[in-house]
Design a protein around this motif. Structure first.
Motif, PDB file in Angstrom:
ATOM      1  N   LYS A  24     -16.348  13.577  13.268  1.00  0.00           N
ATOM      2  CA  LYS A  24     -15.368  14.371  12.519  1.00  0.00           C
ATOM      3  C   LYS A  24     -15.354  14.041  11.024  1.00  0.00           C
ATOM      4  N   TRP A  25     -15.903  12.889  10.661  1.00  0.00           N
ATOM      5  CA  TRP A  25     -15.897  12.462   9.265  1.00  0.00           C
ATOM      6  C   TRP A  25     -17.201  12.788   8.533  1.00  0.00           C
ATOM      7  N   LEU A  26     -18.090  13.557   9.149  1.00  0.00           N
ATOM      8  CA  LEU A  26     -19.350  13.907   8.494  1.00  0.00           C
ATOM      9  C   LEU A  26     -19.174  14.624   7.152  1.00  0.00           C
ATOM     10  N   PRO A  27     -18.115  15.430   6.948  1.00  0.00           N
ATOM     11  CA  PRO A  27     -17.928  16.044   5.620  1.00  0.00           C
ATOM     12  C   PRO A  27     -17.753  15.017   4.494  1.00  0.00           C
ATOM     13  N   MET A  28     -17.443  13.788   4.864  1.00  0.00           N
ATOM     14  CA  MET A  28     -17.296  12.727   3.871  1.00  0.00           C
ATOM     15  C   MET A  28     -18.651  12.341   3.261  1.00  0.00           C
ATOM     16  N   ALA A  29     -19.736  12.736   3.876  1.00  0.00           N
ATOM     17  CA  ALA A  29     -21.072  12.353   3.408  1.00  0.00           C
ATOM     18  C   ALA A  29     -21.362  12.883   2.000  1.00  0.00           C
TER      19      ALA A  29
END
Length: 168
Positions: free
Chosen positions: A62-67
């Motif tokens: 769920k935190w992949l957009p943080m990349a």
């Protein structure tokens, strides 16, 4: 700060003492700058290059957009300790006010650019603004080190160039 602060803890009093004795600070400052870059460049490159897998492994899918922002902030992780190194060196020369003035003058445009980036581009754009601000301040501080300490920009760049180019 994990790298620049411990280095500054040692170099700041050493530079101040050397200045009081009338010693040339050029070699010592360039060596400290090289060491900070040598430590931060690989860390920043790894963080930037592995932002996606790092985000997923540490925080979950769920935190992949943080990349996206983390990719930019990996580069920021190189620029910030260098900027701090220039600032602490100026402090040891008794020129803390110049560091403060440069940072203060850049604050209003930085705040405006941050708000604009947040509205138009989101968190990755904000990270880019943060990186740009850090690089601009670092370059301005390099100029001040050139003028106040007599350490030419060319010498500073000669120390940083191989590490920054290898990082790119």
């Amino acid at each position: 700060y994990a790298i620049a602060d411990p280095v500054a803890t040692v170099t700041f009093p050493a530079f101040a003492r050397m200045r009081q004795r009338g010693q040339d600070l050029t070699h010592s400052f360039l060596t400290a700058l090289r060491m900070v870059a040598l430590l931060t460049c690989p860390i920043g490159v790894i963080l930037s290059g592995a932002a996606g897998p790092f985000s997923e492994a540490v925080f979950g899918h769920k935190w992949l957009p943080m990349a996206g922002p983390l990719t930019v902030l990996g580069i920021w992780a190189v620029a910030r300790p260098l900027q701090v190194t220039f600032g602490r060196f100026l402090n040891s020369l008794g020129a803390a006010w110049l560091y403060g003035r440069i940072s203060t003058l850049g604050l209003l445009p930085f705040a405006a650019a941050t708000v604009l980036a947040a509205k138009l581009g989101g968190i990755s754009a904000v990270a880019c603004v943060l990186l740009a601000y850090m690089v601009i301040i670092a370059v301005l501080l390099m100029r001040v080190v050139d003028r106040r300490a007599g350490i030419p920009l060319a010498s500073q760049w000669r120390v940083l160039r191989p590490l920054l180019l290898a990082s790119a």
